[in-house]
Design a protein around this motif. Structure first.
Motif, PDB file in Angstrom:
ATOM      1  N   ARG A 177       0.591  -1.306  -0.129  1.00  0.00           N
ATOM      2  CA  ARG A 177       0.014  -0.019   0.015  1.00  0.00           C
ATOM      3  C   ARG A 177       0.827   1.171  -0.129  1.00  0.00           C
ATOM      4  O   ARG A 177       0.641   2.202  -0.760  1.00  0.00           O
ATOM      5  N   GLY A 261      -1.124  -1.125  -5.830  1.00  0.00           N
ATOM      6  CA  GLY A 261      -1.598  -0.974  -4.231  1.00  0.00           C
ATOM      7  C   GLY A 261      -2.452  -1.924  -3.540  1.00  0.00           C
ATOM      8  O   GLY A 261      -2.810  -1.580  -2.456  1.00  0.00           O
ATOM      9  N   VAL A 262      -2.803  -2.835  -4.204  1.00  0.00           N
ATOM     10  CA  VAL A 262      -3.907  -3.989  -3.541  1.00  0.00           C
ATOM     11  C   VAL A 262      -2.893  -5.246  -3.434  1.00  0.00           C
ATOM     12  O   VAL A 262      -2.141  -5.476  -4.264  1.00  0.00           O
TER      13      VAL A 262
END
Ligand SMILES: NC(=O)c1ccc[n+]([C@@H]2O[C@H](COP(=O)([O-])OP(=O)(O)OC[C@H]3O[C@@H](n4cnc5c(N)ncnc54)[C@H](O)[C@@H]3O)[C@@H](O)[C@H]2O)c1
Length: 273
Positions: A177, A261-262
């Motif tokens: 993240r 970001g996941v």
């Protein structure tokens, strides 16, 4: 001209912990896709891969992901061999099941201690940071690249008897993240993959199963029944290593260009978050 859907031909890919299990399956799939792969592992023995005329090139680099100097040399070697680093898969990881407190026996071998803490955090967290830092120096300079962090569904859910492992994987999710915010503006994507229960890898030794069964107060046979129970995993089977490898290659490709970001779980429904 791109000849395949994923267009990974000629890409320079580093896969850590690629002498065994998931990492080996991931490296093989990248090779199948025509990517050049640096197989990095602590294991001194060069693993065997299936190579044909359409495969990319493979180099084997003996690397300890916890050793900063060693990681630096590995990335330098990859740049010399393949010209750059396009993708790094931070896959090397270890798991040592233990209870926070063993009420059957104080300080038993199945109780968490500093040695277990340091070993697991060193490989699973520090290793990911060191490798990502060196690889992203190259990626940021050219404004392109993909970092893929191997997490675990236990990092999302927590896990009885695996608290330190789950914590290390949650730290990895947090890297994913945070680095997506730092590196996204510089053209580098960062994604995570969180597998659930998979077919056996080097990680699933008898000693591992005995320790995990002990921490859950069940037999090894009962633990094994859980691998294909629909009450644990709605799809009622263990995942294939190739199913993780397929996801990793997709995420590394331009086809996944807006995924960032996941951490994506590949767990047959075991984890749904
Ligand atoms: N097997 C599963 O069911 C499962 C589920 C979720 C997540 N994972 C994660 O997938 C990754 C791969 O696990 P696996 O199941 O394929 O295990 P594995 O034991 O088969 O492979 C791990 C590899 O990492 C290497 N390694 C360990 N320490 C290293 C170090 N310091 N430097 C370089 N290499 C090192 C080992 O030599 C080994 O080849 C791990 O991060 C693990 O936590 C596995």
């Amino acid at each position: 001209m791109q000849i395949s859907w994923l267009g990974l031909e000629g890409k320079s890919v580093i896969v850590t912990g690629a002498a065994s299990g998931i990492g080996k399956a991931v490296a093989q799939e990248f090779l199948n896709c025509g990517a050049n792969v640096a197989v990095c592992d602590l294991n001194p023995q060069t693993p065997e891969f299936e190579i044909n005329e359409n495969s990319g090139k493979m180099i084997y680099l003996h690397t300890n992901v916890c050793d900063a100097q060693n990681v630096k040399e590995t990335v330098k070697r990859v740049c010399e061999e393949f010209g750059t680093v396009d993708v790094i898969v931070n896959n090397a990881g270890i798991n040592i099941p233990s209870l926070l407190v063993d009420d059957k026996e104080e300080h038993s071998k199945y109780e968490l201690n500093e040695n277990i803490y340091e070993k697991v955090m060193d490989v699973n967290v520090k290793g990911v940071y060191l490798c990502s830092q060196e690889a992203s120096r190259v990626m940021v300079k050219k404004g392109a690249g993909v970092i893929i962090n191997m997490s675990s569904e236990s990092g999302l859910e927590g896990s009885q008897g695996q608290s330190i492992y789950a914590a290390s994987k949650n730290a990895v999710n947090s890297f994913t993240r945070s680095w997506s915010k730092e590196l996204g503006p510089k053209g580098v994507r960062v994604v995570g993959v969180a597998p659930g229960i998979l077919e056996a890898t080097g990680l699933r030794t008898l000693a591992y199963e005995e320790a995990l069964a002990y921490t859950r107060n069940i037999t090894v046979e009962k633990l094994r029944e859980g691998y294909k129970s629909t009450s644990t995993t709605p799809l009622g089977r263990s995942g294939k290593l190739s199913e993780v490898a397929n996801l990793v290659c997709f995420l590394a490709s331009e086809r996944a260009g807006y995924i960032h970001g996941v951490t994506i779980n590949v767990a047959g429904g075991k984890t749904r978050g």
